[in-house]
Design a protein around this motif. Structure first.
Motif, PDB file in Angstrom:
ATOM      1  N   THR A   1     -10.228   9.091 -20.945  1.00  0.00           N
ATOM      2  CA  THR A   1     -11.069   8.683 -19.822  1.00  0.00           C
ATOM      3  C   THR A   1     -12.120   7.675 -20.277  1.00  0.00           C
ATOM      4  O   THR A   1     -12.946   7.254 -19.465  1.00  0.00           O
ATOM      5  CB  THR A   1     -11.746   9.894 -19.156  1.00  0.00           C
ATOM      6  N   GLY A   2     -12.072   7.279 -21.539  1.00  0.00           N
ATOM      7  CA  GLY A   2     -13.021   6.306 -22.068  1.00  0.00           C
ATOM      8  C   GLY A   2     -12.584   4.882 -21.772  1.00  0.00           C
ATOM      9  O   GLY A   2     -12.022   4.195 -22.623  1.00  0.00           O
ATOM     10  N   PHE A   3     -12.825   4.455 -20.525  1.00  0.00           N
ATOM     11  CA  PHE A   3     -12.475   3.085 -20.139  1.00  0.00           C
ATOM     12  C   PHE A   3     -13.309   2.665 -18.934  1.00  0.00           C
ATOM     13  O   PHE A   3     -13.883   3.496 -18.238  1.00  0.00           O
ATOM     14  CB  PHE A   3     -10.976   2.946 -19.857  1.00  0.00           C
ATOM     15  N   ASP A   4     -13.349   1.368 -18.704  1.00  0.00           N
ATOM     16  CA  ASP A   4     -14.070   0.795 -17.577  1.00  0.00           C
ATOM     17  C   ASP A   4     -13.136   0.822 -16.365  1.00  0.00           C
ATOM     18  O   ASP A   4     -12.271  -0.052 -16.222  1.00  0.00           O
ATOM     19  CB  ASP A   4     -14.496  -0.631 -17.923  1.00  0.00           C
ATOM     20  N   ALA A   5     -13.296   1.826 -15.528  1.00  0.00           N
ATOM     21  CA  ALA A   5     -12.390   2.012 -14.395  1.00  0.00           C
ATOM     22  C   ALA A   5     -12.424   0.827 -13.433  1.00  0.00           C
ATOM     23  O   ALA A   5     -11.386   0.408 -12.912  1.00  0.00           O
ATOM     24  CB  ALA A   5     -12.721   3.310 -13.659  1.00  0.00           C
ATOM     25  N   GLU A   6     -13.598   0.268 -13.206  1.00  0.00           N
ATOM     26  CA  GLU A   6     -13.690  -0.872 -12.297  1.00  0.00           C
ATOM     27  C   GLU A   6     -12.984  -2.087 -12.884  1.00  0.00           C
ATOM     28  O   GLU A   6     -12.304  -2.834 -12.170  1.00  0.00           O
ATOM     29  CB  GLU A   6     -15.157  -1.183 -11.982  1.00  0.00           C
ATOM     30  N   GLY A   7     -13.124  -2.294 -14.193  1.00  0.00           N
ATOM     31  CA  GLY A   7     -12.422  -3.395 -14.844  1.00  0.00           C
ATOM     32  C   GLY A   7     -10.913  -3.225 -14.764  1.00  0.00           C
ATOM     33  O   GLY A   7     -10.179  -4.197 -14.515  1.00  0.00           O
ATOM     34  N   VAL A   8     -10.429  -2.009 -14.971  1.00  0.00           N
ATOM     35  CA  VAL A   8      -8.986  -1.740 -14.873  1.00  0.00           C
ATOM     36  C   VAL A   8      -8.515  -1.925 -13.433  1.00  0.00           C
ATOM     37  O   VAL A   8      -7.441  -2.479 -13.179  1.00  0.00           O
ATOM     38  CB  VAL A   8      -8.662  -0.322 -15.392  1.00  0.00           C
ATOM     39  N   ARG A   9      -9.328  -1.501 -12.490  1.00  0.00           N
ATOM     40  CA  ARG A   9      -8.962  -1.687 -11.078  1.00  0.00           C
ATOM     41  C   ARG A   9      -8.810  -3.167 -10.754  1.00  0.00           C
ATOM     42  O   ARG A   9      -7.829  -3.580 -10.129  1.00  0.00           O
ATOM     43  CB  ARG A   9     -10.005  -1.050 -10.153  1.00  0.00           C
ATOM     44  N   ARG A  10      -9.780  -3.976 -11.185  1.00  0.00           N
ATOM     45  CA  ARG A  10      -9.699  -5.418 -10.923  1.00  0.00           C
ATOM     46  C   ARG A  10      -8.488  -6.044 -11.611  1.00  0.00           C
ATOM     47  O   ARG A  10      -7.826  -6.912 -11.039  1.00  0.00           O
ATOM     48  CB  ARG A  10     -10.980  -6.106 -11.393  1.00  0.00           C
ATOM     49  N   GLU A  11      -8.203  -5.608 -12.830  1.00  0.00           N
ATOM     50  CA  GLU A  11      -7.113  -6.194 -13.612  1.00  0.00           C
ATOM     51  C   GLU A  11      -5.735  -5.878 -13.042  1.00  0.00           C
ATOM     52  O   GLU A  11      -4.857  -6.733 -13.017  1.00  0.00           O
ATOM     53  CB  GLU A  11      -7.193  -5.701 -15.062  1.00  0.00           C
ATOM     54  N   PHE A  12      -5.528  -4.640 -12.598  1.00  0.00           N
ATOM     55  CA  PHE A  12      -4.186  -4.202 -12.220  1.00  0.00           C
ATOM     56  C   PHE A  12      -4.011  -3.831 -10.751  1.00  0.00           C
ATOM     57  O   PHE A  12      -2.883  -3.820 -10.269  1.00  0.00           O
ATOM     58  CB  PHE A  12      -3.776  -2.989 -13.072  1.00  0.00           C
ATOM     59  N   PHE A  13      -5.095  -3.500 -10.042  1.00  0.00           N
ATOM     60  CA  PHE A  13      -4.947  -2.978  -8.686  1.00  0.00           C
ATOM     61  C   PHE A  13      -5.804  -3.723  -7.660  1.00  0.00           C
ATOM     62  O   PHE A  13      -6.097  -3.172  -6.590  1.00  0.00           O
ATOM     63  CB  PHE A  13      -5.311  -1.485  -8.662  1.00  0.00           C
ATOM     64  N   ALA A  14      -6.209  -4.936  -7.960  1.00  0.00           N
ATOM     65  CA  ALA A  14      -7.075  -5.703  -7.054  1.00  0.00           C
ATOM     66  C   ALA A  14      -6.415  -5.820  -5.676  1.00  0.00           C
ATOM     67  O   ALA A  14      -5.198  -5.991  -5.558  1.00  0.00           O
ATOM     68  CB  ALA A  14      -7.347  -7.084  -7.628  1.00  0.00           C
ATOM     69  N   GLY A  15      -7.238  -5.692  -4.643  1.00  0.00           N
ATOM     70  CA  GLY A  15      -6.747  -5.842  -3.282  1.00  0.00           C
ATOM     71  C   GLY A  15      -6.030  -4.626  -2.738  1.00  0.00           C
ATOM     72  O   GLY A  15      -5.433  -4.687  -1.659  1.00  0.00           O
ATOM     73  N   SER A  16      -6.082  -3.527  -3.461  1.00  0.00           N
ATOM     74  CA  SER A  16      -5.430  -2.300  -2.994  1.00  0.00           C
ATOM     75  C   SER A  16      -6.451  -1.165  -2.948  1.00  0.00           C
ATOM     76  O   SER A  16      -7.569  -1.306  -3.426  1.00  0.00           O
ATOM     77  CB  SER A  16      -4.277  -1.919  -3.935  1.00  0.00           C
TER      78      SER A  16
END
Length: 197
Positions: A148-163
């Motif tokens: 769980t040691g990660f930037d969730a918002e950064g991962v969201r933008r990188e892989f799941f943007a617009g969803s």
């Protein structure tokens, strides 16, 4: 019928002997193994059969490199070396799939019209499925290294943007390198963690 010995061996495989993997061998993980994990996980119960878990499997070095900058420093090297990395996420738009897949949930959109309630149901039930996922990985003979040691918002933008998909946990997956296990920490006993009224 499963014998008591088979039951004990299976319990050992997924609970007693299983460990969090921090290193993996070079043996690849076949696509069929990933499908087998999901085909087990999908049967775990969720509220109203909501099934909000979404899984993004990263196999290529290029895909993993997109993830690595968003991880805590201590998680980067082991993620780079893992044969597969799964990003486990909650789909806050899960009612859309319920309404299409299950005719008896045709009113799912209306039932979850409140954004905050829908997001909470998605997160809670996807986290249940995260637990099933780790057990599923172990059940097919692989090892899991959840993080769980990660930037969730950064991962969201990188892989799941617009969803409406929100990352929850990253799991390294592969055949374990025995040298990558840390000493096992103790667990709470029944008397410390449970009460019977």
């Amino acid at each position: 019928m499963t014998s008591a010995l088979d039951t004990r061996a299976f319990e050992d495989l997924i609970f007693r002997e299983a460990r969090t993997a921090n290193a993996f061998t070079d043996e690849p993980v076949a696509p069929e193994q990933l499908r087998a994990v999901y085909d087990l996980v999908k049967w775990g119960p969720t509220a109203m059969n909501s099934q909000p878990l979404r899984v993004l499997f990263l196999r290529s070095d290029e895909a993993k490199e997109r993830l690595v900058p968003h991880l805590a420093e201590g998680n980067r090297a082991k993620t780079r070396s893992a044969p597969v990395v799964a990003v486990l996420a909650a789909d806050t738009d899960f009612p859309e799939h319920m309404a299409v897949t299950f005719p008896h949930f045709a009113n799912a959109r209306e039932a979850f019209a409140d954004d905050a309630r829908r997001a909470e149901v998605a997160r809670t039930n996807a986290l249940l499925q995260v637990g099933y996922f780790i057990v599923g990985v172990r059940a097919v003979g692989l090892a899991a290294g959840p993080m769980t040691g990660f930037d969730a918002e950064g991962v969201r933008r990188e892989f799941f943007a617009g969803s409406g998909v929100v990352p929850l946990v990253v799991v390294n997956i592969g055949h374990p390198d025995e040298a990558g296990y840390r000493p096992r920490n103790p667990r709470l006993d029944f008397e410390q963690a449970a009460r019977v009224l």
